[in-house]
Structures are given as structure tokens and as C-alpha cells.
Scaffold this active site. Sequence first.
Site, PDB file in Angstrom:
ATOM      1  N   LYS A  90      -2.062   5.058   8.575  1.00 56.37           N
ATOM      2  CA  LYS A  90      -1.079   4.879   7.328  1.00 56.37           C
ATOM      3  C   LYS A  90      -1.990   5.220   6.307  1.00 56.37           C
ATOM      4  O   LYS A  90      -1.949   6.057   5.314  1.00 56.37           O
ATOM      5  CB  LYS A  90      -0.350   3.827   7.218  1.00 56.37           C
ATOM      6  CG  LYS A  90       0.341   3.478   5.785  1.00 56.37           C
ATOM      7  CD  LYS A  90       1.036   2.341   5.680  1.00 56.37           C
ATOM      8  CE  LYS A  90       1.624   2.113   4.320  1.00 56.37           C
ATOM      9  NZ  LYS A  90       2.308   0.808   3.744  1.00 56.37           N
ATOM     10  N   THR A 131       0.958  -1.378  -0.094  1.00 55.45           N
ATOM     11  CA  THR A 131      -0.005  -0.195   0.160  1.00 55.45           C
ATOM     12  C   THR A 131       0.864   1.121  -0.041  1.00 55.45           C
ATOM     13  O   THR A 131       1.540   1.393   1.132  1.00 55.45           O
ATOM     14  CB  THR A 131      -0.981   0.016   1.203  1.00 55.45           C
ATOM     15  OG1 THR A 131      -1.604  -1.107   1.487  1.00 55.45           O
ATOM     16  CG2 THR A 131      -2.024   1.079   1.236  1.00 55.45           C
ATOM     17  N   LYS A 181      -7.930   1.180  -3.051  1.00 58.90           N
ATOM     18  CA  LYS A 181      -7.565   0.944  -1.765  1.00 58.90           C
ATOM     19  C   LYS A 181      -7.769   2.056  -0.863  1.00 58.90           C
ATOM     20  O   LYS A 181      -8.551   1.822   0.287  1.00 58.90           O
ATOM     21  CB  LYS A 181      -6.251   0.357  -1.796  1.00 58.90           C
ATOM     22  CG  LYS A 181      -5.638   0.234  -0.313  1.00 58.90           C
ATOM     23  CD  LYS A 181      -5.681  -1.057   0.174  1.00 58.90           C
ATOM     24  CE  LYS A 181      -5.086  -0.989   1.793  1.00 58.90           C
ATOM     25  NZ  LYS A 181      -5.206  -2.330   2.187  1.00 58.90           N
TER      26      LYS A 181
HETATM   27  P1  NAD Z   1       6.119  -5.727   7.196  1.00 63.66           P
HETATM   28  O1  NAD Z   1       6.865  -4.280   7.779  1.00 63.66           O
HETATM   29  O2  NAD Z   1       5.947  -6.969   8.170  1.00 63.66           O
HETATM   30  O3  NAD Z   1       6.919  -6.064   5.922  1.00 63.66           O
HETATM   31  C1  NAD Z   1       7.695  -5.340   5.149  1.00 63.66           C
HETATM   32  C2  NAD Z   1       9.126  -6.092   4.819  1.00 63.66           C
HETATM   33  O4  NAD Z   1       9.677  -5.346   3.858  1.00 63.66           O
HETATM   34  C3  NAD Z   1      10.049  -5.926   5.939  1.00 63.66           C
HETATM   35  O5  NAD Z   1      10.304  -7.519   6.170  1.00 63.66           O
HETATM   36  C4  NAD Z   1      11.281  -5.244   5.836  1.00 63.66           C
HETATM   37  O6  NAD Z   1      12.442  -5.851   6.291  1.00 63.66           O
HETATM   38  C5  NAD Z   1      11.164  -5.184   4.178  1.00 63.66           C
HETATM   39  N1  NAD Z   1      11.808  -4.197   3.341  1.00 63.66           N
HETATM   40  C6  NAD Z   1      12.044  -2.870   4.015  1.00 63.66           C
HETATM   41  N2  NAD Z   1      12.788  -2.280   2.989  1.00 63.66           N
HETATM   42  C7  NAD Z   1      13.235  -3.351   1.968  1.00 63.66           C
HETATM   43  C8  NAD Z   1      14.206  -3.152   1.017  1.00 63.66           C
HETATM   44  N3  NAD Z   1      14.741  -1.951   0.499  1.00 63.66           N
HETATM   45  N4  NAD Z   1      14.255  -4.301   0.056  1.00 63.66           N
HETATM   46  C9  NAD Z   1      13.673  -5.500   0.530  1.00 63.66           C
HETATM   47  N5  NAD Z   1      12.845  -5.666   1.696  1.00 63.66           N
HETATM   48  C10 NAD Z   1      12.512  -4.440   2.533  1.00 63.66           C
HETATM   49  O7  NAD Z   1       4.748  -5.087   6.655  1.00 63.66           O
HETATM   50  P2  NAD Z   1       3.516  -5.887   6.012  1.00 63.66           P
HETATM   51  O8  NAD Z   1       2.542  -6.028   7.234  1.00 63.66           O
HETATM   52  O9  NAD Z   1       4.060  -7.258   5.218  1.00 63.66           O
HETATM   53  O10 NAD Z   1       3.080  -5.126   4.935  1.00 63.66           O
HETATM   54  C11 NAD Z   1       3.620  -4.753   3.638  1.00 63.66           C
HETATM   55  C12 NAD Z   1       2.548  -3.740   3.089  1.00 63.66           C
HETATM   56  O11 NAD Z   1       1.225  -4.392   2.659  1.00 63.66           O
HETATM   57  C13 NAD Z   1       2.568  -2.622   3.421  1.00 63.66           C
HETATM   58  O12 NAD Z   1       2.780  -1.492   2.496  1.00 63.66           O
HETATM   59  C14 NAD Z   1       1.208  -2.663   4.180  1.00 63.66           C
HETATM   60  O13 NAD Z   1       0.649  -1.336   4.254  1.00 63.66           O
HETATM   61  C15 NAD Z   1       0.413  -3.325   3.319  1.00 63.66           C
HETATM   62  N6  NAD Z   1      -0.603  -3.976   4.108  1.00 63.66           N
HETATM   63  C16 NAD Z   1      -0.471  -4.738   5.131  1.00 63.66           C
HETATM   64  C17 NAD Z   1      -1.747  -5.236   5.603  1.00 63.66           C
HETATM   65  C18 NAD Z   1      -1.531  -6.071   7.191  1.00 63.66           C
HETATM   66  O14 NAD Z   1      -2.551  -6.576   7.693  1.00 63.66           O
HETATM   67  N7  NAD Z   1      -0.232  -6.152   7.506  1.00 63.66           N
HETATM   68  C19 NAD Z   1      -2.869  -5.522   5.182  1.00 63.66           C
HETATM   69  C20 NAD Z   1      -2.989  -4.863   3.959  1.00 63.66           C
HETATM   70  C21 NAD Z   1      -1.796  -4.196   3.216  1.00 63.66           C
END
Ligand code: NAD
Length: 290
Positions: A237, A87, A162
Amino acid sequence: MKIGFIGLGNMGAPMAANLASAGHTVTGFDTAHVSVDGVSPAQTAALAATGADIVITMLPNGEILRRVADEILPVMPAGTVLTDCSTVDVDSARAVAEQAQAAGVFALDAPVSGGVGGAAAGTLTFMVGGDTEGYEKTKPLFDIMGQKSVHCGPSGNGQAAKICNNMILGVTMIATCEAFALADKLGLDRQSMFDVVSTSSGYSWTMNAYCPAPGIGPKSPADNDYKPGFAAELMLKDLRLSQMAAISANADTPMGQLAQSLYETFVETENGRGQDFSAMLPRFEHRSRS
Ligand code: NAD
């Protein structure tokens, strides 16, 4: 298919694992160097993208997405697809898509709803922006990671769908919670309130399917001490992204703006961080008018 998967966090790890267990060859990279069942680890994002038919990214925000795109697009040949499921702000999604198109790479913005549970179960919903050919190429993967994908039009439209959805969700949750708190103070019991509203014109997903009052309606995070679910800081967010987009598009969104400000206070100064976004109800319960 050969898939590069970049960003193996709470969402990305189970999504990548589902693609691998469906028989695809998945190479993954995360700066935290996590290991995921069935996914071969790469040392850099560019190495994960090298040789992939489709690269999927699942990253924290638009700034990181832009950096990763700068790193991987030079190794992606024309005709391959970059599908971002994070997102992020609409402007970053559109900028990355433009950069990809200049290299002949198809770009999709495909944010999800369904949360960590949906990612693990393979029941996410994908809202997709980008051209039809890229969508058709990625659709078999959406069908593994999710139960539904909707092609919403050109690049950026997935993110637009979204944040518009989640702006409605945030506003509606606040309205539902403040109405419960008012009902309490008027001596109307919560079950009666639910029975009336859930079958009257005030009904909504937040009332009927995700009721913020413990013990009322179907099971929800309220019945689990407000453990998320959908955390208040993730709602914040998305509300911030909706207001960034509203400013950029010169749209008047007073309710979205107020919802952002209430969730900001809740998360940053009222212990809302780490609680479900429906924990707005105990917040209102403990407040008075002034
Ligand atoms: P998270 O923080 O658990 O995962 C993000 C991952 O990206 C981390 O493991 C981090 O180490 C990695 N990362 C950061 N910078 C990086 C880079 N330069 N190269 C490679 N890896 C890198 O977050 P999440 O909960 O998995 O969410 C991911 C996305 O999905 C976000 O944009 C969030 O808004 C969206 N989202 C999350 C949810 C939820 O319920 N968690 C629901 C819908 C959408």
C-alpha cells in the site's frame, strides 16, 4: 478535551482507548460499530464530530477520508482541528486540508509509524503536515498516543515524509533479502554475513534491527515464522502511494517502482499476503536467476 474519533480498527481502537484513559472525553464512530473501552459510541461520523474540539480519523484510504471529511466538516466550527492519522495519498491529504481551511477548521495530516504494537503501547511516531496552530493544539494528544511527533511543514508533508521513509524501507528490505539469498548460494553463512554487514557500509535498519534471517540479530518477525510485524500488503500500500506521489510530482523513482512491482507479485500471486514484509527472504531463497 472533547475528541471525536472516526475509524476504530486495529490502530484507531487502541489510540482512542489511550486518549480516553488519559482523561479525555472521546466519542467514536466506525462503520463496523465496534465498541472500545472508555469511548462513547456515536451512530454517525457527524455525530461523533459534533461538539468536538479535535476530530481524529484513522481510516483505510484517501477516498474514504474525503467522504468522511464531506460529512463532518459542516458540523465542525471554525477553530476546531481535523487530524487525520491514516496513511493516504498526498493529493487527498491536501484536498481535505483545503476544504477544512475554507471552513476555518485547522487540518493536519499526521500518519504514524509504530504499527499496532505502538498504537497499543502509546509509542507511535507522528509525521505531521499542516499549520503550526493546529499542530500545537493537537500536540498534547500526540504525546499521549505516541512518543514523538515531528512537524514537517504544510499540509501533505506528513504523508510525504511517511511514504518517502517507507519507500526507502521497502527498497532496503528487498536489497537485504536478495543479498542474504546470494550469500547462501555463495556458501557464506548467515551469521558471518550479519556480523560483517551490520558493522560495515551495507548496514541498515532492515539488517541491524529487523533482520529478515531467522535466528540472526535481534528478535524480529523472522523468528516468529514471519507473522507480521508489518504485513507485506501494508508495505505494498505504502509503495503504491509513493509511486502515485512520484507520478503526480514527476519524480524519477526507479527503485521505488521496482520495489512496488516485487511486493505486488509477492502479495498477489506468491502467498505474501498476511506474511511480514521481511518474508521476501524465503521468497528469494526459493528462486533462481531466470
Ligand atoms: P483497519 O482496517 O483495521 O481499520 C480501519 C477502520 O476504518 C475499520 O474498522 C473500518 O470499519 C473503518 N471504516 C472504514 N470506512 C469507514 C467510514 N466511512 N467511517 C468510519 N469508519 C470507517 O486498518 P488499520 O490497521 O487500523 O489502519 C488504519 C490506517 O493506519 C491505514 O491508513 C493504515 O495504512 C495506517 N497504518 C496502519 C498500520 C498497521 O500496522 N496496521 C501502521 C501504520 C499506519
